[in-house]
Design a protein around this motif. Structure first.
Motif, PDB file in Angstrom:
ATOM      1  N   GLN A  92      30.415  35.447  44.600  1.00 47.30           N
ATOM      2  CA  GLN A  92      30.926  36.598  44.647  1.00 47.30           C
ATOM      3  C   GLN A  92      30.244  37.679  43.750  1.00 47.30           C
ATOM      4  OE1 GLN A  92      33.657  37.619  46.870  1.00 47.30           O
ATOM      5  NE2 GLN A  92      32.662  39.754  46.388  1.00 47.30           N
ATOM      6  N   ASP A  93      29.964  37.279  42.615  1.00 47.63           N
ATOM      7  CA  ASP A  93      29.285  38.049  41.476  1.00 47.63           C
ATOM      8  C   ASP A  93      28.137  38.574  41.869  1.00 47.63           C
ATOM      9  OD1 ASP A  93      31.405  37.964  39.837  1.00 47.63           O
ATOM     10  OD2 ASP A  93      30.503  36.266  38.832  1.00 47.63           O
ATOM     11  N   ASP A 117      28.526  41.127  44.953  1.00 49.38           N
ATOM     12  CA  ASP A 117      28.782  42.393  44.118  1.00 49.38           C
ATOM     13  C   ASP A 117      27.795  43.222  43.571  1.00 49.38           C
ATOM     14  OD1 ASP A 117      31.216  41.963  45.046  1.00 49.38           O
ATOM     15  OD2 ASP A 117      32.025  41.211  42.989  1.00 49.38           O
ATOM     16  N   GLU A 118      26.831  42.505  43.090  1.00 47.37           N
ATOM     17  CA  GLU A 118      25.419  43.341  42.511  1.00 47.37           C
ATOM     18  C   GLU A 118      24.577  43.913  43.400  1.00 47.37           C
ATOM     19  OE1 GLU A 118      23.471  40.362  40.365  1.00 47.37           O
ATOM     20  OE2 GLU A 118      25.189  40.083  38.736  1.00 47.37           O
ATOM     21  N   ASN A 178      35.352  31.848  43.156  1.00 45.88           N
ATOM     22  CA  ASN A 178      34.386  33.093  42.962  1.00 45.88           C
ATOM     23  C   ASN A 178      33.194  32.863  44.228  1.00 45.88           C
ATOM     24  OD1 ASN A 178      33.582  35.307  41.618  1.00 45.88           O
ATOM     25  ND2 ASN A 178      31.935  34.030  40.635  1.00 45.88           N
TER      26      ASN A 178
END
Length: 332
Positions: A244-245, A248-249, A136
Motif C-alpha cells: 500500500q505504501d 501511495d507513492e 498494508n
C-alpha cells in the motif's frame, strides 16, 4: 547570448529533464509462483507491458517467477513490509486464518458460480480485500486459476470414492481446510510448504499432492504425476497485490494506469480460464499421466462429506459469526 552558449544551456536543460524523468521512474518487483512461460507468467508479462505503455515507461514491472523471491507465504509478508513491491499468488492463511474462507472446499461448483462469487465487487472478494488491507497490502486485481484436484505418483485403489480409505498420504498446503478435506475423503493430509512438495513426492515422503489443479501439477509436478483426479476440490483464485505504501507513492495518473491494467489482466483470464484448465489436463496426459474418471455423483459425494464434516470446523476456527455472515451474502 552566443550561439554556443545557447546550445550548451539547452543541452543542460534537456539533460536535467532527462535525469528528472529517470529519477521519477519506478521499477516494481513482481513475484509469482510458476516457472517462466506458464500461463500466469505470460499474463504477468502482458500486464507489465500494459503498465509500461500506459505510463510511458514511468512505471515498469519486473517479473520474478518460480518463487525466486521466496515461497508465497514468505512473499506475502515481504509485500506487507514493502521488501517486495508486488505479487500475484494465493493468499497465505498463516498471516490471517480468515483467508481460509476463500479456500473453503467445494465452495462453488461451476465456472459461472465462481465468477459470481469471486469477481470484483462480490461480497467474498470485498472481505478478502479488507483482510489484505489490514496487512498494508492493496488488491489490484485477481487471476482465476482452476478447480483443484489430486495428483498421485502411483495407483490408488478407489481413488475417486469419497468414502474409501485409501491409505495414501497427500501433501496439502499448510491450511487447516486442506488437511481436514484430505482426511475426510479417505486420504492422509500432510501439510508442507509448496517449495518442499516436489521433493516430498519424489522421495516417497508423500504419495501425491492436493491443493493445486491441472495447471499447477503440469507446471511443477508433471515428472512425479502418474495419475490425476479432477475432483473439483476447491476453486483457486490468486490476487494481484501491491504494498500500500508503494502504491501511495505513485502519482494519481500512475495509480489509475496500474488499476486499469489490473482490470484488463483479470478480465482476460476470466475469458480463457476454463479452456486453459482443459488444455492443462491434456498436457498432463501428454506428459504421461492418466486422468482418473470422476463422475458428477462422486464429486457431489465429496462435496456433501466436506460440507458436513469440514465446513463447521473451519468456520468455527476462523470465526463462525463472521464467516457465516460473509457466506450468507456470497452464496446462500
Amino acid at each position: 547570448m552566443k550561439t554556443l552558449e545557447m546550445k550548451t544551456l539547452v543541452s543542460a536543460v534537456a539533460l536535467a529533464a532527462s535525469l528528472s524523468t529517470v529519477a521519477e521512474a519506478a521499477t516494481l518487483k513482481l513475484s509469482h509462483v510458476r516457472p517462466q512461460d506458464t500461463a500466469i507468467d505470460t499474463a504477468a508479462a502482458a500486464f507489465a507491458e500494459d503498465v509500461a505503455a500506459a505510463t510511458d515507461d514511468e512505471v515498469n514491472v519486473r517479473l520474478f517467477p518460480a518463487n525466486a523471491l521466496g515461497d508465497y507465504t514468505v512473499v506475502q509478508e515481504r509485500v506487507s513490509l514493502g521488501a517486495v513491491d508486488m505479487a500475484v499468488q494465493p493468499p497465505a492463511s498463516g498471516a490471517d486464518k480468515r483467508f481460509q474462507l476463500a479456500y473453503l472446499p467445494y465452495l462453488v461448483q461451476s465456472w459461472e458460480d465462481a465468477q459470481q462469487v469471486f469477481q470484483e465487487g462480490a461480497p467474498l472478494r470485498e472481505e478478502v480485500e479488507k483482510i489484505y488491507a489490514e496487512q498494508n497490502i492493496r488488491v489490484l486485481g485477481a487471476w482465476p486459476v482452476y478447480f483443484g484436484g489430486v495428483a498421485l505418483n502411483s495407483q490408488v485403489e478407489n481413488a475417486a470414492d469419497p468414502t474409501a480409505d485409501k491409505g495414501a498420504k497427500l501433501r496439502v498446503p499448510p491450511m487447516k481446510s486442506f488437511q481436514l478435506m484430505a482426511d475426510n475423503i479417505g486420504y492422509i493430509g500432510s501439510p508442507l510448504p509448496f517449495s518442499d512438495a516436489f521433493t516430498a513426492v519424489q522421495t516417497g515422503v508423500v504419495d501425491g499432492v492436493m491443493g493445486s489443479g491441472a495447471e499447477g501439477y503440469y507446471a511443477s509436478f508433471r515428472d512425479v504425476t502418474e495419475y490425476y483426479l479432477p475432483l473439483n476440490t476447491h476453486f483457486e483464485m490468486w490476487y494481484l497485490l501491491i504494498n500500500q505504501d508503494i502504491y501511495d507513492e505513485l502519482d494519481e495518473t500512475q495509480q489509475v494506469a496500474l488499476q486499469d491494467a489490473a482490470q484488463r489482466f483479470e478480465a482476460a483470464r476470466w475469458e480463457g480460464a476454463e479452456a486453459d484448465q482443459a488444455r492443462n489436463e491434456q498436457l498432463l496426459v501428454e506428459a504421461g499421466a492418466t486422468i482418473v474418471p470422476v463422475s458428477d455423483e462422486q464429486i457431489a459425494g465429496h462435496a456433501e462429506l466436506v460440507r458436513e464434516n469440514v465446513w463447521p470446523v473451519i468456520l468455527e476456527d476462523i470465526g463462525a459469526e463472521w464467516a457465516n455472515s460473509v457466506l450468507d451474502k456470497a452464496i446462500r
